[in-house]
Every structure is written in structure tokens, then in C-alpha cells.
Design a protein around this motif. Structure first.
Motif, PDB file in Angstrom:
ATOM      1  N   UNK A   1     -41.515 -26.714  -9.292  1.00  0.00           N
ATOM      2  CA  UNK A   1     -41.166 -25.733  -8.272  1.00  0.00           C
ATOM      3  C   UNK A   1     -39.915 -26.166  -7.524  1.00  0.00           C
ATOM      4  N   UNK A   2     -39.871 -27.452  -7.210  1.00  0.00           N
ATOM      5  CA  UNK A   2     -38.723 -27.994  -6.485  1.00  0.00           C
ATOM      6  C   UNK A   2     -37.440 -27.840  -7.276  1.00  0.00           C
ATOM      7  N   UNK A   3     -37.516 -28.172  -8.568  1.00  0.00           N
ATOM      8  CA  UNK A   3     -36.288 -28.107  -9.370  1.00  0.00           C
ATOM      9  C   UNK A   3     -35.777 -26.670  -9.498  1.00  0.00           C
ATOM     10  N   UNK A   4     -36.740 -25.728  -9.673  1.00  0.00           N
ATOM     11  CA  UNK A   4     -36.284 -24.332  -9.773  1.00  0.00           C
ATOM     12  C   UNK A   4     -35.628 -23.909  -8.465  1.00  0.00           C
ATOM     13  N   UNK A   5     -36.236 -24.309  -7.356  1.00  0.00           N
ATOM     14  CA  UNK A   5     -35.676 -23.979  -6.052  1.00  0.00           C
ATOM     15  C   UNK A   5     -34.278 -24.562  -5.908  1.00  0.00           C
ATOM     16  N   UNK A   6     -34.175 -25.834  -6.333  1.00  0.00           N
ATOM     17  CA  UNK A   6     -32.892 -26.518  -6.189  1.00  0.00           C
ATOM     18  C   UNK A   6     -31.820 -25.814  -7.008  1.00  0.00           C
ATOM     19  N   UNK A   7     -32.197 -25.446  -8.238  1.00  0.00           N
ATOM     20  CA  UNK A   7     -31.188 -24.810  -9.089  1.00  0.00           C
ATOM     21  C   UNK A   7     -30.839 -23.428  -8.546  1.00  0.00           C
ATOM     22  N   UNK A   8     -31.848 -22.768  -7.910  1.00  0.00           N
ATOM     23  CA  UNK A   8     -31.563 -21.469  -7.316  1.00  0.00           C
ATOM     24  C   UNK A   8     -30.600 -21.621  -6.152  1.00  0.00           C
ATOM     25  N   UNK A   9     -30.752 -22.721  -5.450  1.00  0.00           N
ATOM     26  CA  UNK A   9     -29.882 -22.932  -4.300  1.00  0.00           C
ATOM     27  C   UNK A   9     -28.440 -23.204  -4.721  1.00  0.00           C
ATOM     28  N   UNK A  10     -28.261 -23.767  -5.888  1.00  0.00           N
ATOM     29  CA  UNK A  10     -26.904 -24.090  -6.292  1.00  0.00           C
ATOM     30  C   UNK A  10     -26.088 -22.841  -6.607  1.00  0.00           C
ATOM     31  N   UNK A  11     -26.775 -21.773  -7.048  1.00  0.00           N
ATOM     32  CA  UNK A  11     -26.026 -20.582  -7.417  1.00  0.00           C
ATOM     33  C   UNK A  11     -26.777 -19.341  -6.910  1.00  0.00           C
ATOM     34  N   UNK A  12     -26.212 -18.647  -5.986  1.00  0.00           N
ATOM     35  CA  UNK A  12     -26.845 -17.447  -5.462  1.00  0.00           C
ATOM     36  C   UNK A  12     -26.065 -16.221  -5.956  1.00  0.00           C
ATOM     37  N   UNK A  13     -26.797 -15.226  -6.405  1.00  0.00           N
ATOM     38  CA  UNK A  13     -26.136 -13.984  -6.803  1.00  0.00           C
ATOM     39  C   UNK A  13     -26.378 -12.933  -5.723  1.00  0.00           C
ATOM     40  N   UNK A  14     -25.304 -12.351  -5.242  1.00  0.00           N
ATOM     41  CA  UNK A  14     -25.476 -11.247  -4.297  1.00  0.00           C
ATOM     42  C   UNK A  14     -24.893  -9.977  -4.901  1.00  0.00           C
ATOM     43  N   UNK A  15     -25.417  -8.845  -4.443  1.00  0.00           N
ATOM     44  CA  UNK A  15     -24.942  -7.568  -4.973  1.00  0.00           C
ATOM     45  C   UNK A  15     -24.190  -6.811  -3.879  1.00  0.00           C
TER      46      UNK A  15
END
Lengths: 416, 324
Positions: free
Chosen positions: A12-26
């Protein structure tokens, strides 16, 4: 069992971390604003390498309909939403859009950097601010130099006052058979209604929600009277709204001597509307010392957005970055709302379509003279009824007083 | 020893599957219709009924609805613009509805009796406007109706110069879409042009259902053409007429696209092209008053319901029975 929990937690932590590195906004936009956002992305990515921007572009009315649906159901809005001036008041109601005057956005601190009238346009009666201004449409009178010459009329005669506009118009029409002074008489009324407002007045209501439309209000009486004079003198092409087929045809055939619009109209004129008349058009200020705004766009953050920080970063880049605002002006002719961008060398260049006239300086000057207008949530209702009243009066024998009395009664009945 | 009667024998897997198929599969197969109907038919109807008793600005979110009782209905019923829109709708429905049928019936008979060979082609040509995109139609009619540059005005002005019949035509250009008196005829023209083919098709189907033996028998009895038309065609066409008129009535009261596009959504000069559905749309989109718009829909529903009932009473009973 313990081991399993540990592994899950780690995952869970790693997925969160990787999500934090790249955010997609619309970003939800409409043409041509989409090309502005697209052009901005390389510069934005340099500052925010961890953000990816996805542009969702829809046709102008579809974009606003989709946004209305997203706000009413609370689902489906983009992180950043472009809102055209005409829709700001409508979307400002409720809590669908974030109040960017509050922390952490504190947009109020940026106010002095922008053309003065833009901020009040995006603010509600209770002081919330729902959008950042990006481009503006300073009003301008465009006129045909060749037609004026034929009639022996100077541009100054044309825009000194509304009375001299009508007098000069008669001469122009007489000297140029088949030509019209302007597309529709109601346009004059719209300008007069939007200029000369007392402070604390909105277009149709004052600060305390009192209706201003009445047969005794000088601003409304004058607006209606001038429109009627123009129609009675047979000077207008009765073309109705801008971009109507009659309007377009009159333009394309070169039958119009003047037109009031935002500075952005030059783009349309040179690209399709009056291609063949390049060099024959010039720009001047609106008649009677009026200064009015013709549209403008804003960026808003919907309350439902999950990436508000990134959304605000992009909005700030699009609206407060001088280079970006200049790039936008270069890309689509979107006139910058950011004052700093109005010093760009580009402003000193002549506009080729207007025979090299340095019209941008004139528009920049006009923009500083446009007064802020307070918005009221009942504006759309009042505006529709007043527009109908003008149209009714122009197409019948109704008097100015009767038209205004009727409009007043209809609005009072409808406002609740 | 035998098993007690109450005990049900255990079924094999295949038998159970068979059983399931027999009992439930039909429901599964017809479910798409019901699911779609519930989502796109029933739900919006019930939701709009619910909405008509609420005060709600859509952009403020679903949570901000407020119950206001009958206020939306009373507000609409006391709104002069609502009544004007209803009047406009009625006038447009009559102006566009009656000519449609007056053209379609003789046209269908002509196609049926004399143009049999090219019947399909002719029908297709007349039906074309019905399936053409409304946007394409509006572009063409805008150009035709244009005040300064339109073909209609050019033609009328040219006819005005013809001797003898000249005075019948206007000398001045008519501002079709900009004059309160001309907007309704202009809109009605487009509607007539668009739906006459559809009605022709309905009447053609009705004509083809009349048995040929009746005409043969009448001929033997010495009935002439007119008598055949009067005593066979017309009475037997009445059920079709009833259906076609009912459809026109309902369609006429739901007029939206043609007046909306021809007046740029504004209702035209003097608001004479503003129909009730257009006003409802304006109330919802421009005024953001969903409750008021929903109440308007139900009021319109009531009007259509009453008129259809009246049509049924006056014309329907005998029409459906085929008596004269």
C-alpha cells in the motif's frame, strides 16, 4: 498472519509513494482556450515535473453544459475548469466551485496584478471568488475607413457622442448605397447599459438587490432611446445577435460601416468574417466615451476535485506567469488579463489587418477604463427580459416608457 | 422404504439449469428493455414530478433542494410569458398542423392512384426532409429567409414587378425572422415542409390498406370517381387521419427545434416564436430554475392530455370505428 499484514502495508505504501511522484490532473476547456493551455504545458512541466495535465476540450456550449451537470450531481468535473464570463454568475451559486479568496489560495493578494474590473466579475455578492481571470475582451468600435472617406466623415465624428454617431451614420449610409451603419440597433443599448454605472450598482440590481430597471432610470431610458433612434433612422441591418446568419452575411459582403465588439473580433475578421477587407478596417474607442467589456475567460477549481493543490498551481501558471500570458496572446489573440503581460513588445506592433494600426495600445488603455460591474444571481433573468424588451420595442411601435415599465413588471414578478 | 412425499428429490445439475432457464431466463432476456426504460424513461418522469415541487438551482448541487409545495405551478400560471408561449405554441401548431394534412391527403391519393410506378421514388423524395439534419435545414432556411440577401425576398420582389399579379406581392423586403408578424409563418413553413412527407407516408399506408374489391364493387354499381372517394376512401381513411392528427397535435405542442434554431434561441422579435418547450428550456438553462421548468413540463403535459382527449371525443370514436 503478521507477515501478511506487513506485506500488504508495504504494498500500500509503495503504491501511495508512486502515486505521489506523478499526479495527473484534468483541465476542462473549450476552443480556442484549449490551444492556449496546450501551448502552456511545456513551460508548466519544467516547473512541475511531477504533474501530468490532461486536456478535455469540448465545444463551447457543451463544455458549460457538462460543467453544469457535474456541479449539480457532484460528479465528473475536471480539476481545473475554464468558465466563460457569461457563465460565471451562474456557477458561482452554491458551493460547487472553490472559494479561491480563502487560504491556501489567497487569490485576493494577486488582485493588484490584474486589470481592475476582472476580479469583481468572478466574485459573488457574499464576497466569495470562484475564478481567476485569464483573458479579457476590451470593447472597441471597428469602422470601415473607405466608407468614412466616401462620406467625408472623420472617426472622431463617429465616436464623439451617440448623437454624433447617428448623425455621421446618416451621412455614411447616404454615401454608401446598400451599406448599414451597424448590425443591430440593440448593440448601442447594450453598451450604454454597461457604461456609466454608479458605484455599488450592478447592471440590473444595486447592492441591496433593488431592481434598477424602470422607466425613470436615466441609464435605461437613454439606452432604449438611442437604440430606437438608430432603428427609426434605418441605420441598422436588423441582424439580431452577433454571429447570426444575417450578421455574418452582412460582414462577408462588406456591407457594414461599423461594428462594436471585443478586441478579439479582429481574429475572426481576418480569418473568415471579412477576409477580403483587410486594411480597410480600423479600430477606435466606443462612442460617447463608453468603455465596456466583451467577454473574458476564467479558471475555476470545482470543490469535488481531488487534486486542488496541483490545480491551483496550473491556474497560477496560466494566469500570473507573464511569459505564459504573452504566449497566449500570441497563440490565439487572447488579450491578457495580467497587467505585466501588457508591456510586451508585441503591443507596440501594428496589427496588419487594421492597416498596421497600433490598436493594441488603444485596447490596453480602454481596459484600464472599464469599470467593475457587481454581479447579482438574478442577472440572467433580468438580462433576458431586458433584451426581449429592447427587441420588442424595436420591432413594434412601443414607446421607451412602455417597454421599460413592462420589463420592470416582468422582472419584479420573476425575482423571488 | 419409500422417501416421504414432502421430501423433494435432489435435482441433477443439468435439470436445475434447465429449470433456471425456463423460469428466469425470459426475464433476463427482456430485462434490457426494462432497465433502459427505468433509467431513461421512468426515472426522468418521476424525477421531474418530484422536481416540480422543489426550489432548486442545478449548479448548487443535489443537496440544496427545497420543498415549496404548489408554488412552482402557481408561479407559472400567473406568468404572462408562460401564457404567451402557450399561445404561440397553439398558433404555430394550427398554422403548421392543418396545412400538413391538407397537402398530405391529396398528395397521398395522387401517388396512390396515378404515380404507382414511381411510388417508392416519390415517397422517398417527400420523406427526405423528415430525416434530414435540423442543422442543415436551418442553414438553408436561414439563407432563404434572409432579409437583405434571401432568395424568398428576391423572388417576391421580382414577382411584384410582374404586371397584373404584381400588387399581390410585397414591394418591400419582408424581414421574415426579424418582424414579429412574419416569424410565425416562417417557422410554420419550415415545419410544413419537414412533416408533410411523413404524413403523406402515413396516408399512403392507410390507402393501401383499403381493399380493392370495394372500388371494383362500386364501379359495377356505377359510382364515379368522386363518389368512390366520398363513400369509400374518405370513411376508410378516417382511422389514419385520427392517428396522424393526434401525432401532429402532440408534436405541435412539443415544438422546439425549428423555432429555437430559426430564432437563435431568442424567441424572435416580440417573442412571437417562443414556444412553451423553448421557455421551459430557457427557465432551466438560463435562469437555472429547475423546479419552475419541471412544473411547466407537467402543465404542458396536462394541456396536451386534455386536447388529445378532446380530439378523441370529437373525431376519434367515429374515426376509429370507421363509420361515417
Amino acid at each position: 498472519m503478521k507477515k501478511l499484514i506487513a506485506v500488504t502495508a508495504l504494498l500500500a505504501l509503495t503504491t501511495l509513494a508512486s502515486a505521489q511522484t506523478k499526479t495527473t490532473i484534468t483541465v476542462g476547456v473549450f476552443p480556442d482556450l484549449d490551444s492556449v493551455v496546450k501551448a502552456a504545458l511545456p513551460g508548466f512541466y519544467k516547473l512541475y515535473p511531477n504533474v501530468t495535465v490532461k486536456i478535455n476540450s469540448k465545444a463551447y456550449p457543451d463544455h458549460h453544459t457538462a460543467l453544469a451537470t457535474a456541479l449539480s450531481t457532484g460528479k465528473g468535473a475536471n480539476d481545473v475548469e475554464a468558465v466563460d464570463f457569461g457563465y460565471v454568475a451562474k456557477f458561482a451559486e452554491g458551493s460547487g466551485l472553490v472559494d479561491i479568496s480563502k487560504a491556501p489560495y489567497n487569490a485576493g493578494a494577486l488582485r493588484s496584478q490584474f486589470v481592475a474590473y476582472t476580479f469583481p466579475q468572478a466574485m459573488t455578492q457574499d464576497g466569495r471568488m470562484v475564478g481567476m481571470p485569464t483573458d479579457i475582451g476590451p470593447g472597441s468600435m471597428f469602422y470601415r475607413t473607405d466608407m468614412l472617406k466616401k462620406a467625408g466623415v472623420t472617426p472622431a465624428e463617429l465616436n464623439r457622442s451617440w448623437e454624433s454617431y447617428i448623425t455621421a451614420g446618416r451621412k455614411i449610409k447616404a454615401a454608401n448605397p446598400g451599406a448599414f451603419l451597424l448590425p443591430d440597433a440593440s448593440q448601442a443599448a447594450q453598451i450604454i447599459l454597461r457604461s456609466g454605472l454608479k458605484s455599488g450598482e450592478g447592471l440590473f440590481f444595486d447592492k441591496s438587490n433593488k431592481l434598477l430597471v424602470s422607466p425613470t432610470n436615466p441609464r435605461f431610458v437613454r439606452a432604449f432611446t438611442v437604440a430606437k433612434q438608430i432603428r427609426d433612422a434605418g441605420l441598422d441591418a436588423k441582424a439580431g445577435a452577433a454571429f447570426s446568419p444575417e450578421w455574418t452575411t452582412a460582414f462577408q459582403k462588406g456591407n457594414l460601416a461599423t461594428e462594436f465588439s471585443g478586441a478579439w473580433l479582429v481574429g475572426h475578421m481576418q480569418n473568415w468574417l471579412a477576409k477580403d477587407y483587410s486594411g480597410k478596417w480600423a479600430a477606435a474607442n466606443l462612442p460617447g466615451g463608453s468603455f465596456a467589456s466583451y467577454g473574458g475567460s476564467f479558471y475555476a477549481i470545482p470543490a469535488q476535485s481531488q487534486n486542488k493543490a496541483e490545480a491551483w498551481a496550473l491556474i497560477q501558471y496560466l494566469t500570473t506567469n507573464r511569459d505564459q500570458q504573452i504566449l497566449a496572446f500570441r497563440t490565439t489573440g487572447a488579450f491578457p488579463a495580467l497587467k505585466a503581460a501588457q508591456n510586451a513588445p508585441l503591443f507596440n506592433e501594428g496589427v496588419p489587418y487594421l492597416a498596421g494600426q497600433k490598436a493594441r495600445l488603444q485596447w490596453r488603455d480602454a481596459a484600464t477604463k472599464i469599470k467593475p460591474i457587481d454581479v447579482n444571481r438574478q442577472d440572467p433573468v433580468a438580462e433576458q427580459i431586458v433584451n426581449d424588451a429592447i427587441s420588442n420595442m424595436l420591432t413594434s411601435n412601443q414607446s421607451v416608457q412602455d417597454a421599460l415599465t413592462q420589463a420592470q413588471r416582468l422582472i419584479e414578478r420573476r425575482v423571488r | 422404504m419409500q422417501a416421504p412425499l414432502t421430501h423433494r428429490p435432489t435435482l441433477s445439475l443439468a435439470a436445475r439449469w434447465n429449470n433456471f432457464q425456463r423460469r428466469y431466463a425470459p426475464y433476463l432476456f427482456i430485462s434490457p428493455f426494462f432497465i433502459l426504460f427505468a433509467a431513461f424513461g421512468l426515472f426522468p418522469i418521476l424525477f421531474s414530478l418530484y422536481l416540480s415541487f422543489q426550489d432548486w438551482q442545478p449548479t448548487t448541487g443535489l443537496g440544496s433542494m427545497k420543498f415549496v409545495g404548489w408554488r412552482n405551478y402557481t408561479d407559472n400560471l400567473t406568468d404572462p410569458t408562460f401564457w404567451q408561449s402557450l399561445k404561440n405554441t397553439l398558433i404555430l401548431a394550427v398554422e403548421s398542423g392543418i396545412p400538413q394534412h391538407l397537402i398530405a391527403i391529396p398528395l397521398a391519393i395522387a401517388i396512390h392512384t396515378s404515380l404507382r410506378r414511381i411510388q417508392n421514388l416519390v415517397t422517398a423524395v417527400y420523406f427526405l426532409p423528415y430525416i434530414t439534419s435540423i442543422v442543415a435545414i436551418s442553414v438553408i432556411f436561414f439563407t432563404l429567409f434572409s432579409w437583405q440577401y434571401g432568395a424568398i425576398n428576391a423572388a417576391l420582389n421580382a414577382l411584384h414587378t410582374v404586371p397584373v399579379i404584381g400588387p399581390l406581392f410585397p414591394a418591400e423586403k419582408v424581414n421574415w425572422l426579424g418582424d414579429p408578424g412574419a416569424v410565425q409563418p416562417a417557422i410554420a413553413t419550415v415545419i410544413i415542409w419537414r412533416y408533410t412527407g411523413w404524413n403523406t407516408l402515413l396516408y399512403l399506408a392507410g390507402l393501401q390498406a383499403i381493399p380493392r374489391e370495394l372500388y371494383e364493387a362500386a364501379q359495377i354499381d356505377g359510382a364515379n370517381r368522386w363518389q368512390q372517394f366520398r363513400f369509400i376512401t374518405l370513411p376508410l381513411l378516417r382511422p389514419t387521419m385520427f392517428m396522424a392528427v393526434t401525432l401532429s397535435l402532440i408534436g405541435g405542442f412539443q415544438l422546439f427545434e425549428e423555432p429555437f434554431i430559426l430564432t437563435n434561441g431568442s424567441g424572435g422579435p416580440g417573442q412571437t416564436g417562443l414556444t412553451t418547450v423553448m421557455y421551459m428550456y430557457r427557465t432551466y438553462t438560463a435562469y437555472s430554475d429547475a423546479g419552475l421548468a419541471a412544473a411547466m413540463v407537467w402543465l404542458l403535459f396536462l394541456v396536451i392530455g386534455v386536447l388529445t382527449l378532446l380530439n378523441n371525443r370529437i373525431f376519434g370514436r367515429s374515426g376509429l370505428a370507421g363509420r361515417d
